[in-house]
Design a protein around this motif. Structure first.
Motif, mmCIF file in Angstrom:
data_model
loop_
_atom_site.group_PDB
_atom_site.id
_atom_site.type_symbol
_atom_site.label_atom_id
_atom_site.label_comp_id
_atom_site.label_asym_id
_atom_site.label_seq_id
_atom_site.Cartn_x
_atom_site.Cartn_y
_atom_site.Cartn_z
ATOM 1 N N GLN A 247 13.361 3.477 -0.318
ATOM 2 C CA GLN A 247 12.936 2.361 0.523
ATOM 3 C C GLN A 247 13.344 2.633 1.969
ATOM 4 O OE1 GLN A 247 13.495 -1.668 -1.019
ATOM 5 N NE2 GLN A 247 14.322 -2.271 0.971
ATOM 6 N N LYS A 248 12.391 2.552 2.895
ATOM 7 C CA LYS A 248 12.652 2.914 4.287
ATOM 8 C C LYS A 248 12.229 1.768 5.199
ATOM 9 C CE LYS A 248 13.826 6.439 7.046
ATOM 10 N NZ LYS A 248 15.088 7.184 6.916
ATOM 11 N N THR A 249 13.195 1.273 6.001
ATOM 12 C CA THR A 249 12.895 0.207 6.963
ATOM 13 C C THR A 249 12.049 0.774 8.102
ATOM 14 O OG1 THR A 249 14.967 -0.920 6.445
ATOM 15 C CG2 THR A 249 13.882 -1.525 8.513
ATOM 16 N N VAL A 250 11.019 0.031 8.502
ATOM 17 C CA VAL A 250 10.123 0.497 9.564
ATOM 18 C C VAL A 250 9.874 -0.603 10.581
ATOM 19 C CG1 VAL A 250 8.938 2.135 8.042
ATOM 20 C CG2 VAL A 250 8.060 -0.200 8.270
ATOM 21 N N LYS A 251 9.382 -0.178 11.742
ATOM 22 C CA LYS A 251 8.901 -1.112 12.754
ATOM 23 C C LYS A 251 7.403 -0.877 12.921
ATOM 24 C CE LYS A 251 13.230 -1.605 15.325
ATOM 25 N NZ LYS A 251 13.907 -1.462 16.653
ATOM 26 N N THR A 252 6.682 -1.957 13.090
ATOM 27 C CA THR A 252 5.229 -1.842 13.154
ATOM 28 C C THR A 252 4.701 -2.189 14.541
ATOM 29 O OG1 THR A 252 4.950 -4.135 12.386
ATOM 30 C CG2 THR A 252 5.007 -2.387 10.715
ATOM 31 N N GLY A 253 3.478 -1.710 14.801
ATOM 32 C CA GLY A 253 2.823 -1.972 16.080
ATOM 33 C C GLY A 253 1.515 -2.707 15.879
ATOM 34 N N ILE A 254 0.433 -2.151 16.382
ATOM 35 C CA ILE A 254 -0.861 -2.812 16.286
ATOM 36 C C ILE A 254 -1.387 -2.759 14.858
ATOM 37 C CG2 ILE A 254 -1.410 -2.323 18.689
ATOM 38 C CD1 ILE A 254 -3.220 -0.087 17.782
ATOM 39 N N GLU A 255 -2.228 -3.715 14.526
ATOM 40 C CA GLU A 255 -2.756 -3.814 13.175
ATOM 41 C C GLU A 255 -4.261 -4.021 13.190
ATOM 42 O OE1 GLU A 255 -0.839 -6.895 11.021
ATOM 43 O OE2 GLU A 255 1.202 -6.260 11.536
ATOM 44 N N THR A 256 -4.939 -3.400 12.238
ATOM 45 C CA THR A 256 -6.349 -3.665 12.000
ATOM 46 C C THR A 256 -6.453 -4.350 10.638
ATOM 47 O OG1 THR A 256 -6.871 -1.615 10.824
ATOM 48 C CG2 THR A 256 -6.883 -1.521 13.234
ATOM 49 N N ASP A 257 -7.673 -4.596 10.186
ATOM 50 C CA ASP A 257 -7.835 -5.200 8.868
ATOM 51 C C ASP A 257 -7.368 -4.270 7.761
ATOM 52 O OD1 ASP A 257 -8.891 -7.464 9.970
ATOM 53 O OD2 ASP A 257 -10.974 -6.836 9.737
ATOM 54 N N GLU A 258 -7.387 -2.951 8.010
ATOM 55 C CA GLU A 258 -7.077 -1.983 6.951
ATOM 56 C C GLU A 258 -5.785 -1.209 7.173
ATOM 57 O OE1 GLU A 258 -10.428 0.570 6.647
ATOM 58 O OE2 GLU A 258 -11.757 -0.966 5.857
ATOM 59 N N TYR A 259 -5.389 -1.017 8.435
ATOM 60 C CA TYR A 259 -4.249 -0.153 8.720
ATOM 61 C C TYR A 259 -3.238 -0.835 9.640
ATOM 62 C CZ TYR A 259 -7.341 3.441 6.841
ATOM 63 O OH TYR A 259 -8.177 4.160 6.030
ATOM 64 N N VAL A 260 -1.989 -0.356 9.528
ATOM 65 C CA VAL A 260 -0.893 -0.852 10.362
ATOM 66 C C VAL A 260 -0.207 0.336 11.016
ATOM 67 C CG1 VAL A 260 1.303 -2.092 10.390
ATOM 68 C CG2 VAL A 260 -0.543 -2.865 8.889
ATOM 69 N N GLU A 261 0.007 0.230 12.317
ATOM 70 C CA GLU A 261 0.739 1.283 13.030
ATOM 71 C C GLU A 261 2.229 1.166 12.721
ATOM 72 O OE1 GLU A 261 1.780 2.743 17.598
ATOM 73 O OE2 GLU A 261 1.076 0.704 17.187
ATOM 74 N N ILE A 262 2.884 2.304 12.514
ATOM 75 C CA ILE A 262 4.336 2.329 12.334
ATOM 76 C C ILE A 262 4.937 3.060 13.526
ATOM 77 C CG2 ILE A 262 6.241 3.123 10.902
ATOM 78 C CD1 ILE A 262 4.544 2.778 8.486
ATOM 79 N N THR A 263 5.775 2.346 14.271
ATOM 80 C CA THR A 263 6.355 2.918 15.491
ATOM 81 C C THR A 263 7.677 3.631 15.232
ATOM 82 O OG1 THR A 263 7.407 0.785 16.002
ATOM 83 C CG2 THR A 263 5.228 1.207 16.955
#
Length: 323
Positions: A247-263
């Motif tokens: 399990q890895k904690t992440v931070k996210t950025g912009i999102e579309t209906d299908e994908y999420v950016e991971i910063t």
């Protein structure tokens, strides 16, 4: 004595056939469940967030041309409906040589409402002008998306009349007030069309507004992102070599209906685990009645019972659920 024997035999026959019937109606069912693990790879590339809306083409400039002086007598009307004019071109002159009425901008005169010899007063409409070469579209955007729309954003447009053509434009205005219908609201977004070749006022349009874009974004499918009790987002990294997960904690950025950016938190090429898909299928079969029932009794005087047919097999339908 014979009467009681026949009654007894009839009771036995009815009971036996009833038993066979209800036994045939009993169903044996079997259910099998399979669970498949899905994975995806952390990808790197261009990620764009867009918002869609639909509307109609309208002219940027469409206005009445009005008189600016009182009780002037018209000497000449220099244009007719359908004439194209340039900004500042004279449209109406007066007998007293006062300043003529001129076109406020380039466009097409769509109507003329005065003639030579008429006297006009200040504010009276003398003609109408529309610029068909400078067009815009006004599209309705859902209230949940409107906070993301800003003046200056790039837009891709299509028109129903020209399905194979693509147009571009920019957002020039976002309405401050919405229109409510069926419990939800939409807001008008005005988009100036860069090159409106062949488009006409009133045509239907569909707009895709680009609200955010990243060129080298790391991203994963939206369902690869989980949230724990502390509202922290994480992914499950799958190690194909050892067969273990982390399990890895992440931070996210912009999102579309299908994908999420991971910063932060993952690297390109890593494998992340997606929610398992459980598929279940069921089948049932019904036992057949014994052919002929009690065939040996069929020849008894007073009648018997015809053989019953065999029940068919019924197949169950598969169902799929995501957890």
């Amino acid at each position: 004595m014979k009467k009681w024997i026949w009654i007894l035999i009839s009771v036995i026959v009815v009971g036996y056939v009833g038993y066979q019937y209800f036994h045939a109606r009993s169903t044996s069912a079997s259910t099998s469940t399979t669970t498949s693990t899905r994975t995806a790879t952390v990808q790197k590339g261009k990620l764009e967030v867009t918002i869609s809306g639909s509307g109609t083409v309208a002219a940027v400039t469409t206005e009445d041309i009005k008189a600016t002086e009182d009780n002037n007598e018209i000497d000449q009307v220099l244009v007719s409906a359908g004439d194209e004019v340039t900004a500042g071109q004279e449209l109406v002159t007066f007998t007293d040589d006062s300043d003529p009425i001129t076109a406020p901008t380039a466009g097409t005169i769509t109507s003329v409402s005065v003639a030579a010899g008429d006297r006009i007063n200040k504010g009276m409409v003398v003609a109408h002008l529309t610029n068909y070469n400078d067009l815009q579209t006004v599209v309705a955007v859902d209230e949940l998306d409107i906070p993301k729309v800003k003046v200056g954003q790039t837009v891709t447009l299509t028109a129903s009349a020209y399905p194979d053509a693509t147009y571009t434009g920019k957002v020039t205005a976002v309405a401050e007030e919405g229109t409510s219908s069926s419990g939800s609201s939409t807001f008008n977004v005005t988009i100036h069309i860069d090159k409106p070749a062949n488009l006409k006022v009133g045509m239907s349009t569909s707009a895709t507004i680009l609200t955010a874009s990243k060129t080298d974004a790391l991203y994963v499918p939206a369902d690869a992102i989980y949230t724990n009790s502390n509202d922290e987002k994480y992914v499950i990294i799958a190690n194909s070599t050892s067969g273990t997960t982390e399990q890895k904690t992440v931070k996210t950025g912009i999102e579309t209906d299908e994908y999420v950016e991971i910063t932060s938190g993952v690297t390109e090429g890593q494998t992340v685990q997606l929610p398992e898909v459980t598929s279940s299928s069921s089948s049932s079969s019904q036992g057949g009645m014994m052919q002929g029932g009690m065939g040996s009794m069929g020849g008894m005087q007073g009648g018997g019972f015809a053989p019953s047919g065999r029940e068919g097999t019924t197949g169950g339908q598969g169902t799929t659920s995501v957890k």
